[in-house]
Scaffold this motif. Structure first.
Motif, mmCIF file in Angstrom:
data_model
loop_
_atom_site.group_PDB
_atom_site.id
_atom_site.type_symbol
_atom_site.label_atom_id
_atom_site.label_comp_id
_atom_site.label_asym_id
_atom_site.label_seq_id
_atom_site.Cartn_x
_atom_site.Cartn_y
_atom_site.Cartn_z
ATOM 1 N N ASN A 30 0.803 -1.229 0.000
ATOM 2 C CA ASN A 30 0.000 0.000 0.000
ATOM 3 C C ASN A 30 0.836 1.279 0.000
ATOM 4 O OD1 ASN A 30 -2.464 -1.380 -0.120
ATOM 5 N ND2 ASN A 30 -2.372 -1.760 2.088
ATOM 6 N N ILE A 31 2.169 1.165 0.080
ATOM 7 C CA ILE A 31 3.023 2.348 -0.092
ATOM 8 C C ILE A 31 3.300 2.509 -1.585
ATOM 9 C CG2 ILE A 31 5.323 3.314 0.350
ATOM 10 C CD1 ILE A 31 5.179 1.968 3.119
ATOM 11 N N PHE A 32 3.509 1.364 -2.248
ATOM 12 C CA PHE A 32 3.622 1.378 -3.711
ATOM 13 C C PHE A 32 3.232 0.002 -4.244
ATOM 14 C CE2 PHE A 32 7.751 -0.435 -2.618
ATOM 15 C CZ PHE A 32 8.019 -1.319 -3.656
ATOM 16 N N PHE A 33 2.999 -0.047 -5.540
ATOM 17 C CA PHE A 33 2.721 -1.305 -6.253
ATOM 18 C C PHE A 33 3.704 -1.388 -7.409
ATOM 19 C CE2 PHE A 33 -1.096 -0.068 -4.121
ATOM 20 C CZ PHE A 33 -1.689 -1.246 -3.704
ATOM 21 N N TYR A 34 4.011 -2.614 -7.842
ATOM 22 C CA TYR A 34 4.885 -2.715 -9.012
ATOM 23 C C TYR A 34 4.212 -3.548 -10.095
ATOM 24 C CZ TYR A 34 6.487 -7.499 -7.782
ATOM 25 O OH TYR A 34 6.565 -8.841 -7.512
ATOM 26 N N ALA A 35 4.501 -3.177 -11.341
ATOM 27 C CA ALA A 35 3.925 -3.886 -12.486
ATOM 28 C C ALA A 35 5.053 -4.387 -13.374
ATOM 29 C CB ALA A 35 3.023 -2.952 -13.272
ATOM 30 N N VAL A 36 4.777 -5.484 -14.081
ATOM 31 C CA VAL A 36 5.774 -6.072 -14.973
ATOM 32 C C VAL A 36 5.277 -5.920 -16.411
ATOM 33 C CG1 VAL A 36 7.112 -8.144 -15.504
ATOM 34 C CG2 VAL A 36 6.374 -7.717 -13.154
#
Length: 200
Positions: A30-36
């Motif tokens: 919930n501080i950041f999300f990552y995508a591939v």
């Protein structure tokens, strides 16, 4: 229209964030999300999926940004806290196979890429598509092989390699089993104008 990269809506990949991703650090959820980019899937930092290549990763401040950028939520870590429908999940996997069927693809690799267990993937894929992922990969490889036999003068060995099968005898056996002729017979029949696209 302004570029997303120029505006840095993707967020910045810092060493701290990268460490959180590779160590599955739940304190960053919930501080950041990552995508591939290669799989079009986004995750929480704590996701236990295989660590992606750093250059394929983009960072989002929230799940809504990732969804707006056309990334889909991971089935394993559920970054939107909702379960991804099986049909969407299988569509993701199918699209990945369509683009990468010439690579070495195993059920384990696909499970890793799709962020799910190989067993669950096999069962769900077959339930929705009527065939297993491996059968689907074989179908794509043999369809591509038939095109090579029709359109090129490549050797049988070269064609096998081009479609992702490095073992030529296995390729010939599989081709005969699924198509009803060996690759060489198939090519002769095309040249003789007697080929009818029967099975597969």
């Amino acid at each position: 229209m302004e570029s997303i990269q120029d505006n840095d809506d993707y967020g910045v990949m810092t060493d701290e964030k990268w460490q959180a991703i590779i160590s599955n650090d739940a304190s960053y959820n919930n501080i950041f999300f990552y995508a591939v980019k290669t799989t079009k899937i986004f995750c929480k930092p704590s996701c236990k999926s295989r660590v992606p290549n750093k250059e394929n990763v983009c960072i989002f401040h929230n799940a809504q940004q990732a969804l707006a950028a056309k990334f889909r939520p991971c089935k394993r870590c559920k970054p939107t806290n909702e379960r991804l429908p099986d049909s969407e999940w299988v569509t993701q996997v199918t699209q990945y196979i369509d683009k990468n069927f010439t690579e070495k693809l195993t059920l384990e690799t696909l499970g890793d890429i799709a962020h799910g267990s190989p067993y669950h993937l096999q069962r769900t894929f077959k339930k929705l598509n009527g065939i297993t992922p491996v059968e689907y990969i074989q179908h794509l490889r043999l369809s591509a092989a038939k095109e090579y036999l029709r359109q090129t003068n490549k050797s049988i060995e070269e064609i096998a390699t081009c479609v992702g099968i490095t073992n030529t005898p296995y390729f010939i056996t599989l081709f005969k089993k699924k198509i009803g002729h060996t690759p060489a017979q198939y090519r002769q029949m095309i040249k003789g104008g007697e080929i009818i696209d029967e099975k597969g």
